[in-house]
Enzyme design. Structure first.
Site, PDB file in Angstrom:
ATOM      1  N   ARG A 126       0.889  -1.622   0.022  1.00 34.15           N
ATOM      2  CA  ARG A 126      -0.070   0.044  -0.068  1.00 34.15           C
ATOM      3  C   ARG A 126       0.741   1.167   0.001  1.00 34.15           C
ATOM      4  O   ARG A 126       1.865   1.431   0.653  1.00 34.15           O
ATOM      5  CB  ARG A 126      -0.904   0.130   1.105  1.00 34.15           C
ATOM      6  CG  ARG A 126      -1.886  -1.065   0.818  1.00 34.15           C
ATOM      7  CD  ARG A 126      -2.835  -1.359   2.107  1.00 34.15           C
ATOM      8  NE  ARG A 126      -3.978  -0.312   2.035  1.00 34.15           N
ATOM      9  CZ  ARG A 126      -4.804   0.012   3.259  1.00 34.15           C
ATOM     10  NH1 ARG A 126      -4.801  -1.105   4.036  1.00 34.15           N
ATOM     11  NH2 ARG A 126      -5.302   0.927   3.345  1.00 34.15           N
ATOM     12  N   SER A 167      -8.793  11.831   1.998  1.00 33.11           N
ATOM     13  CA  SER A 167      -8.003  10.588   2.624  1.00 33.11           C
ATOM     14  C   SER A 167      -8.035  11.026   3.987  1.00 33.11           C
ATOM     15  O   SER A 167      -7.181  11.966   4.411  1.00 33.11           O
ATOM     16  CB  SER A 167      -6.660  10.150   2.227  1.00 33.11           C
ATOM     17  OG  SER A 167      -6.008   9.427   3.281  1.00 33.11           O
ATOM     18  N   ASP A 315     -15.490   2.736   2.643  1.00 42.30           N
ATOM     19  CA  ASP A 315     -15.306   1.217   2.779  1.00 42.30           C
ATOM     20  C   ASP A 315     -16.547   0.369   2.770  1.00 42.30           C
ATOM     21  O   ASP A 315     -16.559  -0.990   2.536  1.00 42.30           O
ATOM     22  CB  ASP A 315     -14.829   1.154   4.185  1.00 42.30           C
ATOM     23  CG  ASP A 315     -13.592   2.046   4.516  1.00 42.30           C
ATOM     24  OD1 ASP A 315     -12.608   2.077   3.797  1.00 42.30           O
ATOM     25  OD2 ASP A 315     -13.324   2.472   5.551  1.00 42.30           O
ATOM     26  N   LYS A 342      -6.760  -0.224  -1.410  1.00 43.87           N
ATOM     27  CA  LYS A 342      -7.175  -0.732   0.131  1.00 43.87           C
ATOM     28  C   LYS A 342      -6.387  -1.971   0.363  1.00 43.87           C
ATOM     29  O   LYS A 342      -5.573  -2.462  -0.557  1.00 43.87           O
ATOM     30  CB  LYS A 342      -8.751  -0.683   0.111  1.00 43.87           C
ATOM     31  CG  LYS A 342      -9.500   0.480  -0.152  1.00 43.87           C
ATOM     32  CD  LYS A 342      -9.115   1.554   1.006  1.00 43.87           C
ATOM     33  CE  LYS A 342      -9.875   2.910   0.709  1.00 43.87           C
ATOM     34  NZ  LYS A 342      -9.296   3.855   1.573  1.00 43.87           N
TER      35      LYS A 342
HETATM   36  O1  SPQ Z   1      -6.942   1.034   8.217  1.00 44.13           O
HETATM   37  P1  SPQ Z   1      -7.258   0.537   6.799  1.00 44.13           P
HETATM   38  O2  SPQ Z   1      -6.546  -0.886   6.430  1.00 44.13           O
HETATM   39  O3  SPQ Z   1      -6.744   1.437   5.682  1.00 44.13           O
HETATM   40  O4  SPQ Z   1      -8.585   0.233   6.783  1.00 44.13           O
HETATM   41  C1  SPQ Z   1      -9.678   0.840   5.729  1.00 44.13           C
HETATM   42  C2  SPQ Z   1     -10.799  -0.588   5.883  1.00 44.13           C
HETATM   43  O5  SPQ Z   1     -11.511  -0.910   5.016  1.00 44.13           O
HETATM   44  O6  SPQ Z   1     -11.258  -0.888   7.100  1.00 44.13           O
HETATM   45  C3  SPQ Z   1      -9.321   0.820   4.196  1.00 44.13           C
HETATM   46  F1  SPQ Z   1      -8.793  -0.026   3.950  1.00 44.13           F
HETATM   47  O7  SPQ Z   1     -10.383   1.710   6.443  1.00 44.13           O
HETATM   48  C4  SPQ Z   1      -9.745   3.095   6.111  1.00 44.13           C
HETATM   49  C5  SPQ Z   1     -10.647   4.060   5.393  1.00 44.13           C
HETATM   50  O8  SPQ Z   1     -10.600   3.471   3.840  1.00 44.13           O
HETATM   51  C6  SPQ Z   1      -9.792   3.790   7.693  1.00 44.13           C
HETATM   52  C7  SPQ Z   1      -9.519   5.176   7.552  1.00 44.13           C
HETATM   53  C8  SPQ Z   1      -9.244   5.799   8.883  1.00 44.13           C
HETATM   54  O9  SPQ Z   1      -9.599   5.359   9.944  1.00 44.13           O
HETATM   55  O10 SPQ Z   1      -8.806   7.060   8.630  1.00 44.13           O
HETATM   56  C9  SPQ Z   1      -9.846   5.945   6.590  1.00 44.13           C
HETATM   57  C10 SPQ Z   1      -9.947   5.326   5.128  1.00 44.13           C
HETATM   58  O11 SPQ Z   1      -8.803   5.290   4.465  1.00 44.13           O
HETATM   59  P2  SPQ Z   1      -8.179   6.661   3.651  1.00 44.13           P
HETATM   60  O12 SPQ Z   1      -7.148   6.161   2.908  1.00 44.13           O
HETATM   61  O13 SPQ Z   1      -9.559   7.152   2.776  1.00 44.13           O
HETATM   62  O14 SPQ Z   1      -7.818   7.675   4.630  1.00 44.13           O
END
Ligand code: SPQ
Length: 428
Positions: A126, A167, A315, A342
């Protein structure tokens, strides 16, 4: 679940009725541990998510000298203040958690020590450049754009940063670095992403202000520990919102779900598709909106999903795609290229797995097009080690003709270890 060779059969429940309370919000659980660790005083967290991702966060902070006690879903973090973290004597291991990895980059790049971070095979694929690049503009010294990352603690200064992607992880990494940076850090969000960090930091007394898509944060010498009551994770409730909508003669009550407006895009989309979702008992608990939901069977129709709603449901898109399969007409998902980075490429994974059971689905550059309302058959599904894929495919298999199997049921532990108990408990 019965095991067929290495595959696990996905049993069908036919109809669903009952009441569940999904486990605590993953994003809030991570943040409560991280901010509790650098606060003055003791943080008591209730409703903590005992999933593998949040356990990875706890382990990383224990490795940096923070005392953390766990008992069921209660967690106590003995904060050591803004400058109380110790250099770990080994590489920090973030397992499958993008949130842990990216947020730690922001929090650790301004510490007076060096630290290395790595995770599992998925984490090592990632992109971390999205956080390391803007952090380096603040003075951070981080080697590599993929794990393992080697962070050399440096003096930081505030910057003004226009986010190229929506993000919450990038935003939060910059905010956490901003707590240690001289001057002000000003972040312009592209689209509004989840704001749990801003809410929690504000409650702890940080100098942080949000105005629309702008977030300003200044160097902070002290955070005051707060007790955190974590609501149920709407991203976990999502599976049951879709299940209750598509199964006939079904009614599922989901208690105590987080309703932070930056996370409720799935409700807007399912309502637009014709779902029967009643929201009751709305309240605010520790700064976060919470409510109960009653979801009943309904006839869904296709819809278009794109633009600034995407970060509010990013998600949930795999399980929204499941709803689209059983909706009359066409559903178009666009502006969702973030799904490619992801736990797995969730556009490719959804399209490939859905095609296995005869679903009329096309992959696009930034999403997918699903022609729904047709009958589908069971298949041997692959989850790609991705918790959200595993749970979405379990819901998909419910209305398929014939048997389906899943190659990896264990990966649900990342965000919802009791998923299958809750799921099979709804059969009546
Ligand atoms: O923590 P992780 O692995 O990135 O988990 C995911 C998920 O599906 O559980 C994404 F794969 O959630 C992220 C989410 O997509 C959790 C998150 C957060 O807690 O800040 C933010 C989102 O990611 P991003 O890249 O949009 O900031």
């Amino acid at each position: 679940m019965g095991t067929i060779n290495t595959k696990t059969k996905i049993n069908k429940i036919g109809r669903a009725k009952g009441c569940i309370a999904v486990p605590g919000d993953k994003s809030i659980s991570h943040r409560a541990v991280m901010l509790g660790a650098i606060a003055d005083g003791t943080t008591h967290i209730s409703g903590f998510l005992n999933g593998a991702d949040c356990t990875a966060t706890i382990n990383c902070f224990r490795d940096m000298g923070i005392e953390i006690e766990c008992s069921g879903d209660s967690v106590t973090v003995h904060g050591k203040g803004m400058h109380g973290l110790k250099a770990p004597d080994k590489m920090l291991y973030t397992a499958n958690s993008g949130t842990t990895t990216r947020l730690l980059c922001g929090l650790l790049c301004g510490q007076p020590f060096d630290v290395s971070i790595t995770g599992d095979a998925s984490i090592c694929r990632r992109p971390m450049g999205r956080v390391t690049k803007p952090l380096s503009q603040m003075g951070a010294d981080i080697e590599n754009e993929y794990c393992p990352l080697h962070i050399h603690g440096s003096a930081l200064h505030g910057i003004e940063y226009d986010m190229p992607v929506a993000s919450a992880q990038v935003k939060t990494a910059l905010i956490l670095a901003g707590l240690y940076a001289d001057g002000e850090t000003l972040i312009h969000e592209k689209e509004k992403s989840r704001d749990h960090t801003e809410l929690m930091l504000s409650a702890m007394g940080a100098d942080i202000h949000t105005d629309g898509l702008d977030i300003r944060v200044k160097k902070t010498e002290r955070l005051n520990a707060q007790n955190v009551k974590v609501p149920g994770d709407i991203s976990s409730a999502a599976f049951f919102m879709v299940l209750g909508s598509i199964l006939p003669d079904s009614e599922i009550t989901i208690l105590n779900t987080g309703m932070n407006p930056t996370r409720t895009g799935i409700i807007d989309v399912l309502l637009a598709m014709g779902a029967d979702i009643e929201i009751t008992n709305e309240r605010v608990s520790a700064g976060e909106k919470t409510a109960d939901m009653i979801v009943r069977s309904s006839s869904l129709k296709g819809t278009e999903i794109g633009g600034d709603i995407i970060p509010r449901l990013i998600d949930e898109l795999p399980v929204i795609a499941v709803a689209a399969v059983f909706a009359e007409g066409t559903t178009v998902i666009r502006d969702a290229a973030e799904l490619k980075v992801k736990e797995t490429n969730r556009i490719r994974a959804v399209v490939d797995e859905f095609k296995k059971c005869g679903i009329d689905i096309e992959e696009t550059d930034d999403g997918m097009i699903i022609h729904g309302g047709k009958s589908i058959h069971g298949a041997d599904f692959a989850a790609y080690g991705d918790h959200r894929m595993a749970m979405s495919l379990t819901i998909l298999a419910q209305l398929a003709e014939g048997d389906s199997t899943l190659d990896d049921v264990g990966c649900v532990d990342v965000s919802y270890p009791t998923f299958f108990d809750d799921f099979y408990g709804l059969k009546y």
